[in-house]
Motif scaffolding. Sequence first.
Motif, PDB file in Angstrom:
ATOM      1  N   ARG A 182      41.067  23.870  44.227  1.00 22.64           N
ATOM      2  CA  ARG A 182      42.436  24.140  43.766  1.00 22.64           C
ATOM      3  C   ARG A 182      43.215  24.792  44.911  1.00 22.64           C
ATOM      4  O   ARG A 182      42.819  25.828  45.416  1.00 22.64           O
ATOM      5  CB  ARG A 182      42.426  25.076  42.556  1.00 22.64           C
ATOM      6  CG  ARG A 182      41.595  24.591  41.371  1.00 22.64           C
ATOM      7  CD  ARG A 182      41.307  25.731  40.397  1.00 22.64           C
ATOM      8  NE  ARG A 182      40.490  26.775  41.043  1.00 22.64           N
ATOM      9  CZ  ARG A 182      40.136  27.917  40.454  1.00 22.64           C
ATOM     10  NH1 ARG A 182      40.519  28.154  39.206  1.00 22.64           N
ATOM     11  NH2 ARG A 182      39.406  28.800  41.094  1.00 22.64           N
ATOM     12  N   LEU A 184      47.153  25.896  46.307  1.00 21.50           N
ATOM     13  CA  LEU A 184      48.594  26.045  46.104  1.00 21.50           C
ATOM     14  C   LEU A 184      49.263  26.121  47.461  1.00 21.50           C
ATOM     15  O   LEU A 184      48.871  26.917  48.309  1.00 21.50           O
ATOM     16  CB  LEU A 184      48.914  27.295  45.283  1.00 21.50           C
ATOM     17  CG  LEU A 184      50.402  27.426  44.891  1.00 21.50           C
ATOM     18  CD1 LEU A 184      50.553  27.921  43.465  1.00 21.50           C
ATOM     19  CD2 LEU A 184      51.151  28.359  45.853  1.00 21.50           C
ATOM     20  N   THR A 207      48.963  22.123  43.963  1.00 29.13           N
ATOM     21  CA  THR A 207      50.249  22.572  43.430  1.00 29.13           C
ATOM     22  C   THR A 207      51.117  22.950  44.618  1.00 29.13           C
ATOM     23  O   THR A 207      50.666  23.670  45.507  1.00 29.13           O
ATOM     24  CB  THR A 207      50.079  23.800  42.511  1.00 29.13           C
ATOM     25  OG1 THR A 207      49.213  23.462  41.420  1.00 29.13           O
ATOM     26  CG2 THR A 207      51.432  24.256  41.966  1.00 29.13           C
ATOM     27  N   GLU A 262      55.581  32.400  35.998  1.00 32.83           N
ATOM     28  CA  GLU A 262      54.382  31.607  35.792  1.00 32.83           C
ATOM     29  C   GLU A 262      53.305  32.017  36.801  1.00 32.83           C
ATOM     30  O   GLU A 262      53.606  32.444  37.910  1.00 32.83           O
ATOM     31  CB  GLU A 262      54.685  30.117  35.946  1.00 32.83           C
ATOM     32  CG  GLU A 262      55.563  29.548  34.850  1.00 32.83           C
ATOM     33  CD  GLU A 262      55.805  28.061  35.028  1.00 32.83           C
ATOM     34  OE1 GLU A 262      55.395  27.517  36.092  1.00 32.83           O
ATOM     35  OE2 GLU A 262      56.410  27.449  34.140  1.00 32.83           O
ATOM     36  N   HIS A 264      49.434  30.894  38.679  1.00 35.89           N
ATOM     37  CA  HIS A 264      48.551  29.783  39.030  1.00 35.89           C
ATOM     38  C   HIS A 264      47.252  30.365  39.568  1.00 35.89           C
ATOM     39  O   HIS A 264      47.282  31.183  40.493  1.00 35.89           O
ATOM     40  CB  HIS A 264      49.197  28.898  40.090  1.00 35.89           C
ATOM     41  CG  HIS A 264      50.522  28.329  39.698  1.00 35.89           C
ATOM     42  ND1 HIS A 264      50.662  27.092  39.102  1.00 35.89           N
ATOM     43  CD2 HIS A 264      51.783  28.832  39.813  1.00 35.89           C
ATOM     44  CE1 HIS A 264      51.948  26.855  38.874  1.00 35.89           C
ATOM     45  NE2 HIS A 264      52.646  27.894  39.289  1.00 35.89           N
TER      46      HIS A 264
END
Length: 462
Positions: A182, A184, A207, A262, A264
């Motif tokens: 993952r 970002l 992301t 938000e 992440h």
Amino acid sequence: MTDNGQQGPAAAGTAHDFDLFVIGGGSGGVRAARIAAEHGARVGLAEEFRYGGTCVIRGCIPKKLLVYAAGFADHFEDARGYGWTVEGVRFDWPALVAAKDAEIARLEAAYADRLRQAGVQLCASRASLLDAHRVRLANGAEYRASHILVATGGSPFVPAIPGAELGITSNEIFDLPVRPDRLLIVGGGYVACEFAGIMNGLGTHVTQLYRGEQILRGFDEDLRDELAGAMRARGVALEVQRDVVAVEKAADGLLVTADNGETHLVDQVLFATGRRPNTAGLGLEPLGVELQANGAVRVDAWSQTAVPSIFAVGDVTDRVALTPVAIDEGQAFADTVFGGAARRTDHSLVPKAVFTQPPSATLGLTEAEARQKGPVEIYRTRFRPLLNTLSGRQERTMMKLVVGAKDRRVLGVHLVGEGAAEMVQLAAIAVGMGATKDDFDRTMALHPTSAEELVIMRTPVA
């Protein structure tokens, strides 16, 4: 430029150790040093890290190798539609990193060898300026030179937010021991968009957050929109008008907080938020060398600073921060000062490619820029390339020509799709020669290719 650009190597027996001393062993500095030496100058060059600079060590070359690696995911998928059975395919990140490292080591050695063969004296040390003709190395050695060239490039900029130190930049991502599951990415420029495609293609969930209204600020609007849509269709979670305000450690990764509240949870955070010129600690300003607000060295068209004996080329000047531009600036400087052939780099028509998935490329004026100068005609097409028919891939190619309505000159070329970079390089020759839309129309199409669309668009869309 002083002496109208006509300066030769310092005469033998002067108090100078060198005719030219270059600080920085990247693309611009290496080219300037080698060409000056080939013109007969006595040249010294100081580099504190590795020869080749950002492009060779942690930029263009390793990035393009990773782009190729990511592209195989498309090839394996597309092959099924063409009758191939592809089973048991897997990707090995450590193997890719090791192969990349071996190639970079080979290239670096080649750079150093060519400099030595040209007669350049190499100094493996950091250097700073003492005055208009003297440099001091970190090991205490001092040298005098008739001319000094600053070619120290730039380095990644990381915003001052809580937890920023937990993230990485484009310097580190090439050497990660493990591919993150993952990732970002913060940013919307070349580096951010390219690594979004690379890592997505290699199996990482990506992301991407960008504070602007659309990625690739400064590019043509149609190109930006087309690429953003294609990236999302490939699985990149791209969010614009979003920024990161904090990063903190979590039990199973890094927790990133965006400006809308938000969060992440990811394994790595890549800050691709721009670059800054490397001028800190060089001792430039006390000598009268002017710096811009971002630290870039201010130079004239001849790459000369306010101090006549001090010049600068490449990213440290923040003119056009691209490797071929730095190389040309270095060559022009050496030819002018030491080769007796005055020449300035033309920054007005520079082809640019962003090696995204799919790739994109641009040349000349955007539609918005062209409209500010007068009436224009816009030619644009979107089509599904032949490769994608049997593969079943729905991704399309976009091509756009910006044409001056009065003289019919092609002012801009903007492409998104496979082969975009190769096409725009060749288009740059024609556009640089002043080609008109009629010249494009008279050119016989080569079928079946995507490039033929550039010469068969007949009806303006605006």
